[in-house]
Motif scaffolding. Sequence first.
Motif, PDB file in Angstrom:
ATOM      1  N   LYS A 204       0.943  -1.255  -0.261  1.00  0.00           N
ATOM      2  CA  LYS A 204      -0.027  -0.018  -0.069  1.00  0.00           C
ATOM      3  C   LYS A 204       0.835   1.356  -0.114  1.00  0.00           C
ATOM      4  O   LYS A 204       1.997   1.275   0.235  1.00  0.00           O
ATOM      5  N   PRO A 205       0.158   2.623  -0.349  1.00  0.00           N
ATOM      6  CA  PRO A 205       1.193   3.507  -0.405  1.00  0.00           C
ATOM      7  C   PRO A 205       1.428   4.031   1.059  1.00  0.00           C
ATOM      8  O   PRO A 205       0.625   3.713   1.898  1.00  0.00           O
ATOM      9  N   CYS A 206       2.806   4.087   1.345  1.00  0.00           N
ATOM     10  CA  CYS A 206       3.344   4.326   2.592  1.00  0.00           C
ATOM     11  C   CYS A 206       4.525   5.323   2.493  1.00  0.00           C
ATOM     12  O   CYS A 206       5.435   5.090   1.653  1.00  0.00           O
ATOM     13  N   VAL A 207       4.570   6.151   3.294  1.00  0.00           N
ATOM     14  CA  VAL A 207       5.890   7.151   3.372  1.00  0.00           C
ATOM     15  C   VAL A 207       6.803   6.562   4.267  1.00  0.00           C
ATOM     16  O   VAL A 207       6.724   5.867   5.226  1.00  0.00           O
ATOM     17  N   GLN A 208       8.122   7.148   3.961  1.00  0.00           N
ATOM     18  CA  GLN A 208       9.191   6.962   5.109  1.00  0.00           C
ATOM     19  C   GLN A 208       9.515   8.419   5.597  1.00  0.00           C
ATOM     20  O   GLN A 208       9.328   9.602   4.969  1.00  0.00           O
TER      21      GLN A 208
END
Length: 837
Positions: free
Chosen positions: A73-77
């Motif tokens: 899934k879209p996920c930021v760092q």
Amino acid sequence: MTKDPSYFADPANTVLRAELDPTSALYLRLYNGGNFELDVFLENDLTCNGIECNVDTFRVVKVGNVYYEFVEKPCVQMAFYQNAKRIQGRDNTKQGQMCANPDLPHAREACCRGERYKEVRSASTSYLYDGERMKFSTAEERCGSLCMFENVSNENWWKKGYHWTPKDCNILVKINSEGYIAIVHDTDIAYINTIPYHVQEESTLNWFRVFWDGDGVYPGSSDSNDCAANNCKAMNDGSCLCKTSVTESPVFSENSSISVTDVLSQLFIGADGPPSGSVGTDLGNGVVVHKVDSIIDERSVFEASDDKGRVFFLKNLRSTVNVEGWEGKIPEIYEAEDATTYNVTLKSSSSATGGKYIDYDLESYIEWNVAVNTPGTYKLSFRYALDNHPRPLSLFVNSVEVTKEATNPTIPVVYYGGSPSADKFPLQRCEGDCDNDDHCSDGLFCKQNSALEENPGCELGSGNSRDYCVDPLDYTHGVLFYPTGGWSSDWLYTDPIEVYLAAGQNTIRAQIPVGYKDGPNIDHLKLEGITAELFQPASFRNPPHFISLIPDSSPYGIGEMNLRDALYETEAVLDHYFYQDNVAPFLCTRMIQRFGISNPSPRYVEACSMAFKSGSYSSGSSSFGSGDYGSLEAMVAAIVLDKEATSSSVSMDPGYGSVKEPIMKVLALMRSMEYETKIPDSLPGPPMHNDYQVKLWYIHEKIGQGPYEFPTVFSFFLPEYVPDNGPALAASYVSPETMILTMPNTVSLLNGMFSLIKYGLGDCNNGFSRYPGYSGCSDDGKYKRSFGHLFYEPVGSNLSDKIADLALLLTAGRLSGQNQATIEQACVTEPDEASML
């Protein structure tokens, strides 16, 4: 979405894939009774089984004879994080030595024990499928021990990638005069240019904006608050290089009064949904808080909807990057070849920072003179190379020896003879005789007795000239050097050693210990101050990003930059633009202007904006729109059905409407006057088609506009243009189209219209087209020098009716009766109807 090296697709190559257990829930969901779906969305967590329980993530899984790619899934760092670890490529001379977040599966394992030089030279792997990525903790658990390796062995080169090492890594920040920052990874350079350019302190150009806390001050924000005042390093480009630390804290507490606005304006880290084990509490004002253990803390997740219908799950967490400096001294390099030396050999190497390094010999030493302005604690480390067992050096600061405590108590040696029996292996600490490191237990190495060297941690008795297994942590000398894999091209830094320095000049000596005859090769000494607070404290919100900073490189597919995250980030940017609060009024104003009203009223724009946001618009008994934010159907309906667009009374306002664009005037004339292409049949050669295209030759140079001839991406005129004279200026009315109504354009427009009427579409008297290749200009009604002409015939039983018909076609009925009468009076004096027209 993600990719592996192209070699994975070659049937001639053996590739180990992750094959699911047929009894696992994941297998059964993907198998779907043999009815394989192209896309499978996992809505809930599934109980793991087999390989699923032993990996951090999948890339491709095999289900029967079908392969599925796992797309996260879209996920930021977060750009900054604590406890960063160094990663590097399959060979420590390759570019790719940088920091990575140990909590993310972004690198692979490289199994080796740092005290064993043969394993350092050639680390092994222990993966469950080719191309597997894992967290740092998983790599440690899988291997038992990680090390600063030279190469990864036992694999096809295209199966290797980035690998975890146990080395700590520092994330620094460069700050320019405008407050923009660039990320810098501070780690060892094992060879030449091994840190990727986009995170290297001198070469990075990846500047981006951050949100500074408080008054927005930062190192370099003013002359008095420069790099030196904040104990940061002044770079050649004028920026400041500073240290960082990250703190995380809850935003809201149990006693907070929390509204939807508070949640959406103060929480910036998203969540997949409610945390595991939480209980939702409706606060009664559009906010639901999902609590763990019935308290609001950093584990809580808030749920709220915005005015555009989007539902957000946001962590009750603020991640702050604190900017710091170096107390007393920014990092400084002291080359070994510039120091005072005794009984050493100076050698050359292109990978040494000064081009040369020092090779130790019996009783040799290197001594540096260093100056500091303030007394206190400083950190020093050595850049060195060593292709043998761990070796110590005695360290003296201002002639005082620096020592450290052994990890283990001293115990007597145990000697089992030159060839111990098999049941004695692996040998424990201080047991011998060993012949190689493999004879020793984990964490130990076989100390090959040389000269009068000690066996650390061992109490020597009979047989003390033998070789024993020892723990390198039992050395009490000032500094211990572990194997690097080579003598002149595999450089590492020792772990920092804290020492006390006096103000002014100090001496630092690294010396071969008594009884030893060899040491590591030394490139330079690095000295720096401990962490210091800034002159004016500065911090900023930790910036997120989708795309990893770990670059891809040959064989392409080993890095973490991939199409998936590029698409996610692009989609997020577009969503950010699309849902921005100014989008609705901006689009409405521009669209209304294109519908012929240059200065819509605030009420008109608001009505249109509400339709765009709500996705619906009603007029009478009719409704328009999908009900979703951004419905163009609702927006256009609000524009064309509003009273400001339909009421005849508003046309009496002199500021209502808009100026017709020049090209629209030309096309309106041609359409209303029934222009048709007409090529003379008498031309020599094959006949030309009568449907020949309308050729408006370089018309944009004549009237300021032309099809497909935009001078810039912002079209021919600016929507906010206000004429520089006349009543529009006094009223502050915009009139975009008048931006191109210059005198030359207006004269050319009139000339072209007269030419079209009298001679047809051609070049006569500055016409709109070009010379068609035949005949001359003649106002005889035959239009011989044209591509076509106007075929309009007046409608009406008398002159007054015909004038009214022309007024309807050419002015949309806005020509006043008085002006029509004036035209009729002028026409009655003409001898015939043709002259009148």
